[in-house]
Design an enzyme around this catalytic site. Structure first.
Site, PDB file in Angstrom:
ATOM      1  N   MET A 189     -26.774   7.527  28.296  1.00  0.00           N
ATOM      2  CA  MET A 189     -26.350   6.410  28.188  1.00  0.00           C
ATOM      3  C   MET A 189     -26.896   5.142  28.784  1.00  0.00           C
ATOM      4  O   MET A 189     -26.460   4.052  28.548  1.00  0.00           O
ATOM      5  CB  MET A 189     -24.884   6.183  28.828  1.00  0.00           C
ATOM      6  CG  MET A 189     -23.752   7.340  27.972  1.00  0.00           C
ATOM      7  SD  MET A 189     -23.556   7.085  26.393  1.00  0.00           S
ATOM      8  CE  MET A 189     -22.968   5.428  26.190  1.00  0.00           C
ATOM      9  N   ARG A 190     -28.039   5.468  29.470  1.00  0.00           N
ATOM     10  CA  ARG A 190     -28.905   4.368  30.107  1.00  0.00           C
ATOM     11  C   ARG A 190     -29.288   3.238  28.999  1.00  0.00           C
ATOM     12  O   ARG A 190     -29.263   1.870  29.369  1.00  0.00           O
ATOM     13  CB  ARG A 190     -29.932   5.043  30.697  1.00  0.00           C
ATOM     14  CG  ARG A 190     -30.781   3.939  31.650  1.00  0.00           C
ATOM     15  CD  ARG A 190     -31.658   4.430  32.555  1.00  0.00           C
ATOM     16  NE  ARG A 190     -31.032   4.847  33.637  1.00  0.00           N
ATOM     17  CZ  ARG A 190     -31.277   6.469  34.009  1.00  0.00           C
ATOM     18  NH1 ARG A 190     -31.771   7.197  33.391  1.00  0.00           N
ATOM     19  NH2 ARG A 190     -30.344   6.602  35.286  1.00  0.00           N
ATOM     20  N   ALA A 191     -29.787   3.759  28.033  1.00  0.00           N
ATOM     21  CA  ALA A 191     -30.312   2.780  26.888  1.00  0.00           C
ATOM     22  C   ALA A 191     -29.212   1.800  26.439  1.00  0.00           C
ATOM     23  O   ALA A 191     -29.464   0.690  26.218  1.00  0.00           O
ATOM     24  CB  ALA A 191     -30.900   3.495  25.588  1.00  0.00           C
TER      25      ALA A 191
END
Length: 385
Positions: free
Chosen positions: A250-252
């Protein structure tokens, strides 16, 4: 302009002006957005030698309240994160913290040249501090925490080796820089460099008005940042784009949300005709999401060894169109006409020199600084001296 102070060397000579740099608009924009919102997680700049990577980073430092701190490749862990004087604990009962480079960079820029050659455990420590805004030192059961909020910038030449994917993913944005193939642009770059080397102070004076205008816009963008609204529909559009590129984790999504928010503030700050109404939030547009995705996705997407760097623009267009169709602000209002990606947005009278989607162009010659933006709140990271 404020002189840059390195952790290792005091720099007394004038710095090449940020607005005098030619042909690196995308890199300049990425640095500005990260300076507006350090929570984005820093910028890794990938490119061959001689592409103004270091020059551009150093030119940004005078727009921040802190200094530019160089992290040398040979630094020890204690030099980077700091240390606790155990002898003082034993003799006085009180711990004494010896600050490291991460503490010295608070409020400014931590610059790591050839970051791909830095030991992985030091890269981890730097990335942890950049993500949390704090540096934590633990020695022999004693723990110390200090504020360390900085703009992280790492540069690397891929020919000398790559960062591990796990580390590369932790950088918020990644920019690939190359030397221009346009003879006119290359000639202008050489001419400006020679002019600066021949008479640095006069060269800096030539671009002082442009730098003043840039500072005013950065200052104003920071005051507008809290007015930018991340609505559920915008978050849904960002999630749709990330899913379309099959990125891991989910970092993007988080990085694109923060970057789009910073870009919306930057965009409005540069458009005198787009004055936000009191009490009305600033809306994030599809263009803000596009710019953020182009900087946050290339180093996170899955690709084959022979794939070209960057993003497939057709795939990005399709993903944005699909996202906007699924998550429209008017989807529950049938009487309203559908929004489209082609909907024109207000533009400033003068085109932005740091337009992320423009081809490299020769910057305009210095002109008047224009109207100054509002001052940031006390303690804000942007200042002038």
């Amino acid at each position: 302009m404020e002189k840059i102070t390195s952790a290792t060397t005091a720099q007394t000579e004038p710095t090449f002006p940020f607005t005098a740099i030619v042909g690196q608009q995308r890199l300049q924009l990425a640095l500005i957005l990260t300076a507006l919102s350090p929570e984005i997680g820093g910028v890794v700049i990938r490119g061959e030698k001689g592409t103004a990577k270091t020059t551009t980073v150093r030119a940004l430092a005078p727009f921040l309240s802190g200094s530019l701190v160089n992290l040398p490749l040979g630094a020890t862990e204690d030099r980077v994160v700091g240390s606790i004087d155990v002898e003082t604990v034993l003799t006085t009962g009180h711990a004494r913290f010896n600050p490291g480079l991460l503490s010295a960079a608070d409020g400014g820029i931590l610059y790591v040249d050839e970051i791909n050659l830095l030991p992985d455990h030091l890269v981890d420590s730097v990335l942890d501090a950049a993500a949390t805004g704090r540096v934590v030192v633990e020695r022999d059961g004693i723990s110390h925490s200090a504020t360390s909020r900085f703009v992280l910038v790492g540069t690397m030449n891929p020919e000398e080796g790559e960062l591990r994917p796990q580390l590369l993913d932790r950088f918020g944005l990644a920019i690939d820089v190359t030397a221009s193939k346009d003879p006119a642009v290359r000639a202008e770059i050489v001419a400006r460099r020679l002019d600066f080397d021949a008479d640095p102070e006069n060269f800096v004076t030539r671009f002082a008005a442009d730098d003043d205008a840039l500072y005013a816009r950065i200052d104003r963008a920071r005051t507008l940042l809290d007015d930018v609204e991340l609505t559920p529909n915008i978050l849904g559009q960002i999630a749709t784009v990330c899913a379309a590129f099959d990125v891991d984790g989910m970092r993007a999504d988080i990085v694109i949300a923060r970057t789009a928010r910073a870009h919306a503030a930057w965009r409005v700050a540069g458009d005198e005709s787009a004055q936000p109404q009191p009490g009305k939030p600033i809306e994030i547009t599809a263009e803000d999401i596009r710019v953020a995705a182009e900087m946050a996705l290339p180093h996170r997407r899955r690709r084959d060894p022979f794939d070209e760097p960057g993003l497939d623009q057709k795939q990005l267009d399709d993903a944005l169109e699909d996202a906007e169709e699924q998550f429209r602000d008017d989807q529950n209002q049938p009487d309203s006409g559908p929004e489209t990606l082609d909907q024109p947005e207000a533009k400033p009278e003068q085109p932005s020199e740091f337009d992320a989607n423009s081809e490299p162009q020769e910057p305009q010659q210095p002109n008047s600084a224009g109207t100054k933006g509002g001052r940031a709140a006390e303690g804000a990271p942007f200042r002038r001296s």
